[in-house]
Design a protein around this motif. Structure first.
Motif, mmCIF file in Angstrom:
data_model
loop_
_atom_site.group_PDB
_atom_site.id
_atom_site.type_symbol
_atom_site.label_atom_id
_atom_site.label_comp_id
_atom_site.label_asym_id
_atom_site.label_seq_id
_atom_site.Cartn_x
_atom_site.Cartn_y
_atom_site.Cartn_z
ATOM 1 N N PRO A 25 0.752 -1.199 -0.223
ATOM 2 C CA PRO A 25 0.008 -0.001 -0.085
ATOM 3 C C PRO A 25 0.867 1.345 0.104
ATOM 4 O O PRO A 25 0.302 2.347 -0.533
ATOM 5 N N ALA A 26 1.923 1.174 0.485
ATOM 6 C CA ALA A 26 2.955 2.290 0.384
ATOM 7 C C ALA A 26 3.172 2.867 -0.658
ATOM 8 O O ALA A 26 3.504 4.014 -0.866
ATOM 9 N N VAL A 27 3.212 2.017 -1.715
ATOM 10 C CA VAL A 27 3.652 2.574 -3.224
ATOM 11 C C VAL A 27 2.356 3.524 -3.694
ATOM 12 O O VAL A 27 2.741 4.591 -4.086
ATOM 13 N N LEU A 28 1.272 3.067 -3.404
ATOM 14 C CA LEU A 28 0.031 3.674 -3.681
ATOM 15 C C LEU A 28 -0.373 5.158 -2.845
ATOM 16 O O LEU A 28 -0.504 6.120 -3.568
ATOM 17 N N LEU A 64 -12.164 13.473 -6.840
ATOM 18 C CA LEU A 64 -11.505 12.106 -6.670
ATOM 19 C C LEU A 64 -11.330 11.575 -5.216
ATOM 20 O O LEU A 64 -11.889 10.600 -4.619
ATOM 21 N N ALA A 65 -10.987 12.580 -4.213
ATOM 22 C CA ALA A 65 -11.196 12.339 -2.803
ATOM 23 C C ALA A 65 -12.558 12.009 -2.367
ATOM 24 O O ALA A 65 -12.775 11.156 -1.728
ATOM 25 N N GLY A 66 -13.583 12.687 -2.965
ATOM 26 C CA GLY A 66 -14.714 12.514 -2.259
ATOM 27 C C GLY A 66 -15.380 11.463 -2.917
ATOM 28 O O GLY A 66 -15.966 10.601 -2.473
ATOM 29 N N SER A 67 -14.852 10.817 -4.311
ATOM 30 C CA SER A 67 -15.503 9.510 -4.478
ATOM 31 C C SER A 67 -14.913 8.418 -3.644
ATOM 32 O O SER A 67 -15.628 7.349 -3.653
ATOM 33 N N LEU A 68 -13.776 8.597 -3.576
ATOM 34 C CA LEU A 68 -13.056 7.527 -2.610
ATOM 35 C C LEU A 68 -13.754 7.408 -1.077
ATOM 36 O O LEU A 68 -14.095 6.303 -0.730
ATOM 37 N N PHE A 69 -13.932 8.490 -0.738
ATOM 38 C CA PHE A 69 -14.861 8.502 0.703
ATOM 39 C C PHE A 69 -16.130 7.924 0.520
ATOM 40 O O PHE A 69 -16.628 7.321 1.427
ATOM 41 N N ILE A 70 -16.860 8.335 -0.548
ATOM 42 C CA ILE A 70 -18.084 7.447 -0.720
ATOM 43 C C ILE A 70 -17.911 6.062 -0.811
ATOM 44 O O ILE A 70 -18.907 5.325 -0.315
ATOM 45 N N LEU A 71 -17.126 5.554 -1.787
ATOM 46 C CA LEU A 71 -16.774 4.015 -1.458
ATOM 47 C C LEU A 71 -16.642 3.686 -0.178
ATOM 48 O O LEU A 71 -17.085 2.474 0.249
ATOM 49 N N VAL A 72 -15.803 4.177 0.617
ATOM 50 C CA VAL A 72 -15.316 3.828 1.980
ATOM 51 C C VAL A 72 -16.634 3.582 2.619
ATOM 52 O O VAL A 72 -16.975 2.845 3.480
ATOM 53 N N MET A 73 -17.439 4.820 2.593
ATOM 54 C CA MET A 73 -18.838 5.120 3.176
ATOM 55 C C MET A 73 -19.698 4.008 2.897
ATOM 56 O O MET A 73 -20.375 3.269 3.730
ATOM 57 N N LEU A 91 -10.618 -3.355 1.006
ATOM 58 C CA LEU A 91 -9.663 -2.241 0.512
ATOM 59 C C LEU A 91 -9.898 -0.865 1.202
ATOM 60 O O LEU A 91 -9.614 0.139 0.740
ATOM 61 N N ARG A 92 -11.192 -0.985 2.100
ATOM 62 C CA ARG A 92 -11.695 0.450 2.484
ATOM 63 C C ARG A 92 -10.699 1.173 3.325
ATOM 64 O O ARG A 92 -10.553 2.421 3.390
ATOM 65 N N GLY A 93 -9.668 0.473 4.061
ATOM 66 C CA GLY A 93 -8.828 1.257 4.915
ATOM 67 C C GLY A 93 -7.925 1.988 3.953
ATOM 68 O O GLY A 93 -7.354 3.157 4.196
ATOM 69 N N ILE A 148 -5.042 8.566 10.705
ATOM 70 C CA ILE A 148 -3.708 7.924 11.531
ATOM 71 C C ILE A 148 -4.079 6.561 12.031
ATOM 72 O O ILE A 148 -3.322 5.726 11.878
ATOM 73 N N THR A 149 -5.284 6.423 12.317
ATOM 74 C CA THR A 149 -5.849 5.080 13.050
ATOM 75 C C THR A 149 -6.182 4.205 12.012
ATOM 76 O O THR A 149 -6.456 2.961 12.063
ATOM 77 N N SER A 150 -6.229 4.576 10.724
ATOM 78 C CA SER A 150 -6.518 3.681 9.547
ATOM 79 C C SER A 150 -5.306 2.858 8.908
ATOM 80 O O SER A 150 -5.407 1.725 8.342
ATOM 81 N N PHE A 151 -3.972 3.468 9.345
ATOM 82 C CA PHE A 151 -3.061 2.651 9.079
ATOM 83 C C PHE A 151 -2.923 1.305 9.871
ATOM 84 O O PHE A 151 -3.152 1.264 11.161
ATOM 85 N N GLN A 152 -2.315 0.212 9.257
ATOM 86 C CA GLN A 152 -2.473 -1.271 9.837
ATOM 87 C C GLN A 152 -1.641 -1.232 11.043
ATOM 88 O O GLN A 152 -1.807 -1.670 12.051
ATOM 89 N N THR A 153 -0.311 -0.294 10.928
ATOM 90 C CA THR A 153 0.530 -0.490 11.863
ATOM 91 C C THR A 153 0.024 0.319 13.382
ATOM 92 O O THR A 153 0.310 -0.034 14.362
ATOM 93 N N VAL A 154 -0.762 1.073 13.165
ATOM 94 C CA VAL A 154 -1.137 1.886 14.168
ATOM 95 C C VAL A 154 -2.675 1.235 14.781
ATOM 96 O O VAL A 154 -2.771 1.046 15.989
ATOM 97 N N ARG A 155 -3.418 0.472 13.819
ATOM 98 C CA ARG A 155 -4.554 -0.065 14.352
ATOM 99 C C ARG A 155 -4.032 -1.226 15.312
ATOM 100 O O ARG A 155 -4.883 -1.532 16.123
ATOM 101 N N ARG A 156 -2.867 -2.012 14.927
ATOM 102 C CA ARG A 156 -2.912 -3.188 15.657
ATOM 103 C C ARG A 156 -2.223 -2.997 16.845
ATOM 104 O O ARG A 156 -2.386 -3.892 17.877
ATOM 105 N N LYS A 157 -1.828 -1.662 17.255
ATOM 106 C CA LYS A 157 -1.278 -1.274 18.599
ATOM 107 C C LYS A 157 -2.619 -1.057 19.393
ATOM 108 O O LYS A 157 -2.447 -0.599 20.637
#
Length: 420
Positions: A25-28, A64-73, A91-93, A148-157
Motif C-alpha cells: 500500500p505504501a507505493v499507492l 477524486l477524494a470525495g469519490s473514494l470517501f463515498i466508496l469507503v462509506m 480495501l476500504r482502509g 492515522i488510525t486507518s494505518f495497519q501499524t497503528v491499528r494493531r497497537k
C-alpha cells in the motif's frame, strides 16, 4: 457526469489492482502524495487538455477524494449480492488513506481563499462559501485521527473497542462531507448555474441511500453497540433528502429570478435599439427633404455657391480641427492594442484592450491567478458590460467582487495608455 466517471474509474482501479495495493500500500500512498503535490503546483495555463481535466477538475476540486470517501462509506452497507462489495470492503482502509492524502491538495488549492477569508478577513466570500469553509475545518479535525488510525501499524497497537469507538466518528465525518458539498453547490445554484443541480441531486441520492441502508442494517442487528449510533445515522439519512428539497425550491426561485432579469435586460436593449433605429430613419428622411430643397436653391444661385466655395472649405477645415480637439477632450482613444494590470483576489490580473474606431471593441484576459470558477463568473458579466457601456463604471459580481474590480481597474490602466 464527472462524479459518476470518477466513481467507476476508482472502482475499476481497485478491482484490477487490489491485490497489489494490499501487498504494497505504501507505493499507492506515495503516488497519491506525488499527484497531490503536482496538483498544488499545476500551472493555471498552458497544460495539456487531459492533464488540465484531471488536475483541475478532479484533483483540485476534490472529486477524486470525495469519490473514494463515498466508496469507503458504502462498503459496509452494500448488499452482499453487489459484485464490487468485496473489493471495496477489503480495501476500504487503503481507500480512506488515499482519499485523506488527496484531500490535502484540495484544501491547499482552495484554502488560501476560503480559510483566509474565514480566519483573517481577507477577500470576500458568499454566505454559502463561509458555511462550507467552517464545515471543512470541522472535517479536517475529524480526518486527522481517523486517517492515522486507518494505518495497519497503528491499528494493531490499539485495542479493538477503542479503535471501533474512534472510527464511529466517521459517521459524523460523512454527514459533514455532505454538508460541505451541499453548501458549495448551493452557492453555485444561487449564482444561476442550474447545471449544478443535477450533480447536487446525485450526491444527495448517494448519501441518502447510504443513510437508508445504515438504518436498515441496524434493524436487523441485535448488538447493543450498534443501537447507540442510530440517532446520528437517522440524521445522516434524512438530512440529505431535506437539504435536497430545500435546494430545489430555493435555488429554483433564484435561478428563475436571474433568468427573468436577463430576459428583461434583453427586452430593454431591443427597445433601445428600436428607438434608435426609428430616430435614425426620421433623421435620414429629414435629410433627404433638406437635400431636395438645397438642390433647388443651388440651381437658382449656382454662381453664388461657387463663389463661397473657398470660404466653406476654410470653415469646414476649422470645424474638423475643433472636432478633433473635442474628441481628444472627451476621451476618444487611439486605435491599437493596450495592456493593463491591476490587483485581483489571488494576485494581479492582466488584460488586453483592443481599440478600433476610437472605441473598445474587445477585452481579453492575458493572465490571472484567481480561482477559475469565480473569476469566470466575473469575466463573463463585467467584460460585456464594459464593452456595452464603453465605461468601467459597472457593477461587481456577487461572490467575485474582488475579481470584478480587478478586471475593471486593469481596463482603466490600459485606457490610460490609449489616451496618451
Amino acid at each position: 457526469m464527472i462524479l459518476t466517471l470518477t466513481l467507476l474509474c476508482s472502482l475499476a482501479f481497485f478491482h484490477f489492482f487490489g491485490k497489489a495495493v494490499k501487498k504494497k500500500p505504501a507505493v499507492l500512498y506515495g503516488i497519491c502524495i506525488l499527484l497531490s503535490l503536482v496538483s498544488i503546483f499545476y500551472p493555471r495555463e498552458g497544460g495539456l487538455p487531459f492533464l488540465d481535466f484531471f488536475f483541475k477538475k478532479i484533483m483540485q476540486r476534490g472529486i477524486l477524494a470525495g469519490s473514494l470517501f463515498i466508496l469507503v462509506m458504502l462498503a459496509p452497507v452494500l448488499p452482499k449480492s453487489f459484485s464490487g462489495r468485496k473489493t471495496i470492503y477489503l480495501l476500504r482502509g487503503e481507500m480512506a488513506i488515499c482519499a485523506s492524502l488527496i484531500t490535502l491538495a484540495h484544501n491547499l488549492a482552495f484554502g488560501g481563499k476560503y480559510f483566509g477569508a474565514l480566519f483573517l478577513g481577507q477577500g470576500h466570500i458568499s454566505l454559502m462559501e463561509l458555511h462550507a469553509a467552517i464545515v471543512s475545518c470541522l472535517m479536517i479535525l475529524l480526518l486527522i485521527p481517523l486517517t492515522i488510525t486507518s494505518f495497519q501499524t497503528v491499528r494493531r497497537k490499539m485495542q479493538a473497542k477503542t479503535w471501533k469507538r474512534l472510527q464511529n466518528w466517521s459517521y459524523l465525518f460523512y454527514l459533514l462531507l455532505y454538508l460541505h458539498i451541499f453548501f458549495i453547490y448551493q452557492g453555485a445554484l444561487i449564482r444561476g448555474k442550474g447545471e449544478y443541480f443535477f450533480t447536487l441531486m446525485l450526491y444527495s441520492f448517494i448519501f441518502g441511500f447510504y443513510g437508508f441502508l445504515r438504518i436498515r442494517q441496524y434493524r436487523v442487528q441485535k448488538e447493543s453497540r450498534e443501537k447507540k449510533a442510530v440517532p446520528l445515522l437517522r440524521i445522516g439519512g434524512i438530512l440529505p433528502i431535506v437539504c435536497l428539497f430545500l435546494s430545489v425550491f430555493y435555488s429554483a426561485g433564484k435561478y428563475r429570478a436571474a433568468l427573468e432579469a436577463n430576459v428583461d435586460k434583453i427586452r430593454a436593449q431591443e427597445t433601445v435599439a428600436e428607438s434608435k433605429e426609428s430616430a435614425d430613419n426620421a433623421a435620414e428622411n429629414k435629410g433627404s427633404v433638406e437635400s431636395i430643397g438645397n438642390g433647388e436653391e443651388k440651381s437658382d444661385s449656382a454662381l453664388e455657391a461657387s463663389g463661397d466655395k473657398a470660404s466653406a472649405n476654410s470653415t469646414a477645415a476649422s470645424s474638423d480641427s475643433k472636432a478633433v480637439d473635442a474628441n481628444s477632450a472627451s476621451g476618444t482613444y487611439k486605435d491599437g492594442e493596450y495592456f493593463g494590470k491591476a490587483s485581483a483576489y489571488n494576485g494581479n490580473v492582466e488584460v488586453k484592450v483592443t481599440i478600433s474606431g476610437g472605441k473598445m471593441t474587445a477585452i481579453d484576459i492575458v493572465k490571472t491567478k484567481d480561482d477559475e470558477e469565480y473569476f469566470f463568473d466575473a469575466q463573463k458579466k463585467v467584460i460585456p458590460e464594459i464593452l456595452e457601456k464603453q465605461s468601467t463604471d459597472v457593477d461587481a459580481v456577487a461572490g467575485a467582487t474582488t475579481s470584478s474590480e480587478g478586471i475593471a481597474h486593469a481596463v482603466e490602466k490600459a485606457l490610460e495608455q490609449a489616451k496618451q
